[in-house]
Design an enzyme around this catalytic site. Structure first.
Site: not given
Length: 308
Positions: A223, A271
């Site tokens: 993340r 992402h």
């Protein structure tokens, strides 16, 4: 026993098709068409609605449509309702593909060659044999183990670090914070697959980079908040690190003008290292629902005390 889907609507239409095919007796709805809120027993979401407890009084299970749950505010999901993260095989397979691509790109100096091409420079870089390039993965859950299994084919010395012990064939494993410095000292390409928790936030920082061999490189598919951005830029500019492949950022999307966009030693992707595959995800959700109705243990159930 209605299932409500609240995530990407394009893929949601695919979910609806697979539910109609494989579980025609289970009503399936796409947000915001929730029908009677009292009928909703199962919610599949990337980010659930804030008023989940009052809106859906008979809710029994909440599924994260992704492999992680850090995007959830756990306080809005009542403690008695299990929270389940996605364990369908499509996530692991696409993550394995991405990390393999990133590791090989760093191993074979692809970022340097891209920069040379832009500068119209033709210059060889001596190849380092795979047996001399040590790859370390931090975070040995389902995804981390799948990545290491695939990387064995290339002959890299493989290392893994996890908070709790993991035994993986062909991998030198480390467990616990006290072993992290030893792990880092032997890692030339570091792959972050940690869950995001209070303990792991900011773990990719100057201190960690300094413990890696000089010229090491980074792949972050965890993340964005795992990474201290200023520390990465400083490490790259000083030569402490030679390159980074980043699939996550904070915030997302990465804003215009951010230094990551133009840095010659950074490759940024939006992402999408891994993606839930509707076909196999529906099978996973139906299996978990069946297990829940039988009172069995639920695969992927989140331990709220650990955050994953």
């Amino acid at each position: 026993m209605t299932v409500l889907y609240k995530a990407n609507m394009v893929r949601g239409a695919e979910w609806a098709g697979f539910f109609a095919e494989r579980a025609p007796d289970v009503p399936f709805r796409l947000w915001p068409d929730i029908g009677d809120p009292a009928d909703i027993r199962y919610l599949v979401a990337w980010v659930p609605p804030d008023d989940i407890a009052t809106t859906f009084p008979n809710l029994e299970l909440v599924f994260s449509v992704g492999a992680g749950v850090d995007q959830f505010d756990p306080s809005i999901v009542p403690p008695h309702i299990p929270l389940v993260r996605m364990l369908e095989p499509g996530i692991a397979e696409t993550m394995v593909e991405y990390v393999t691509m990133a590791v090989l790109a760093l191993h074979r100096d692809l970022l340097h060659f891209i920069a040379q091409q832009k500068a119209q420079v033709w210059r060889e870089i001596r190849i380092t044999p795979a047996k001399r390039r040590r790859v370390g993965v931090i975070g040995l859950g389902q995804l981390g183990q799948a990545v290491l299994e695939r990387l064995t084919a290339f002959g890299f010395p493989l290392l893994g670090w996890n908070r709790s012990p993991r035994e993986i064939e062909g991998v030198t494993s480390y467990a616990g914070m006290e072993t992290l410095p030893d792990f880092l000292a032997q890692t030339d390409i570091l792959v972050c697959l940690l869950p995001l928790t209070d303990e792991t936030r900011g773990i990719l920082n100057a201190d960690l980079f300094a413990r890696l061999p000089r010229g090491a490189s980074l792949v972050n598919v965890g993340r964005g908040p795992h990474l201290v951005e200023a520390d990465l830029l400083a490490a790259l500019d000083s030569g402490a690190l030679s390159g980074a492949v980043l699939d996550v950022a904070e915030p997302e999307p990465l804003p215009a003008g951010h230094p990551f966009w133009s840095h010659p030693r950074i490759l940024v992707t939006p992402h999408n290292a891994s993606m839930t595959t509707p076909d196999t995800a529906v099978d996973f959700v139906l299996d978990v629902i069946a297990r829940h109705r039988r009172g069995e243990e639920l695969p992927g159930r989140v331990d709220r005390s650990r955050g994953y």
